[in-house]
Design a protein around this motif. Structure first.
Motif: not given
Length: 279
Positions: A160-168
């Motif tokens: 998850d290099p964009s870090r969007e998944a870990i936020k969700q």
């Protein structure tokens, strides 16, 4: 005449003062009424949405117990993975780690690999995630397996290099950042059920490694509770007595648990603490 005139002037002055006082009082009342009206308008047109916001504010932030895990699709060491498809009709341990090639994470993922057979016995799959890319994961796995020979990392690790998944997924560590100022994942772990909902969550800071025995125990407790509609007491382990939920009457308990149950004798005289054995 002068005296009478002076007296009349005083009376006129007093009457004027009284009239002026009344006007000022009325003006103050008008100002108060206007303020009250503004407050009413503010309540109905501003506070009402704010109340909804307040409700959402007091709610648990981010993904939590009872929520459906987002059906994200990410690259992984096993190719593209869509979370709901991966879960299927099984339990999944979805866990994050702060970063590849870091000490605590290396010990944790090696332990995950070592416990893989225990989870497999219980029909539980493992799924990791961090902000590192897939190639980094693959290179790091060599270190993990070298650290604990025999513990092969057979489970996928998502990128998850964009870090969007870990936020969700509610896996962001508010304090830990990389050299570029980007947030890093916490040591979060969600146990996801076949219904795609979060059944239990653990959250650790980066400086504390997880206890895998407790993760296994939690899985056993969740599956036992789901299968027999019971609860598990403190420090419970498989084979030990379980607790009958308070919503089950004694008559219902006798039918549901023909093996019988014990009720704790408490000072309150309330028979809410009941223990039984399940297979």
């Amino acid at each position: 005449m002068d005296g009478h005139g002076d007296g009349g002037g005083q009376h006129d002055s007093q009457r004027y003062s009284r009239r002026r006082g009344c006007h000022e009082t009325n003006l103050q009342c008008l100002r108060l009424d206007t303020f009250a009206l503004q407050q009413l308008i503010s309540f109905f047109f501003v506070s009402a949405p704010s109340a909804k916001a307040a409700q959402s504010f007091v709610a648990m932030p981010g993904l939590t117990i009872g929520d459906t895990v987002p059906n994200l699709e990410l690259d992984s060491t096993h190719g593209k993975i869509r979370i709901h498809d991966f879960v299927g009709d099984t339990y999944v341990i979805l866990f994050s780690h702060p970063g590849d090639f870091t000490p605590v994470c290396t010990t944790e993922l090696a332990a995950m690999a070592g416990y893989a057979k225990e989870f497999d016995k219980r029909g539980v799959k493992l799924l990791g995630i961090s902000c590192d890319d897939v190639q980094s994961h693959k290179d790091w796995i060599k270190d993990i397996e070298a650290y604990k020979p025999g513990n092969r990392v057979t489970y996928p690790i998502m990128a998850d290099p964009s870090r969007e998944a870990i936020k969700q997924l509610n896996m962001v560590d508010p304090d830990e950042k990389d050299s570029n100022g980007g947030h890093l994942p916490s040591r979060a772990l969600h146990i996801v059920g076949p219904d795609k909902k979060v059944k239990l969550s653990f959250l650790y800071p980066s400086c504390v490694g997880r206890n895998m025995d407790e993760v296994v125990r939690a899985v056993d407790a969740l599956q036992t509770a789901a299968k027999h509609a019971v609860a598990t007491p403190v420090n419970w382990k498989p084979g030990e007595r379980v607790v009958i939920p308070p919503g089950v009457s004694d008559d219902e308990a006798k039918e549901k648990f023909p093996q019988g149950f014990d009720t704790a004798d408490l000072p309150s005289g309330k028979g809410y603490l009941r223990f039984t054995k399940v297979g």
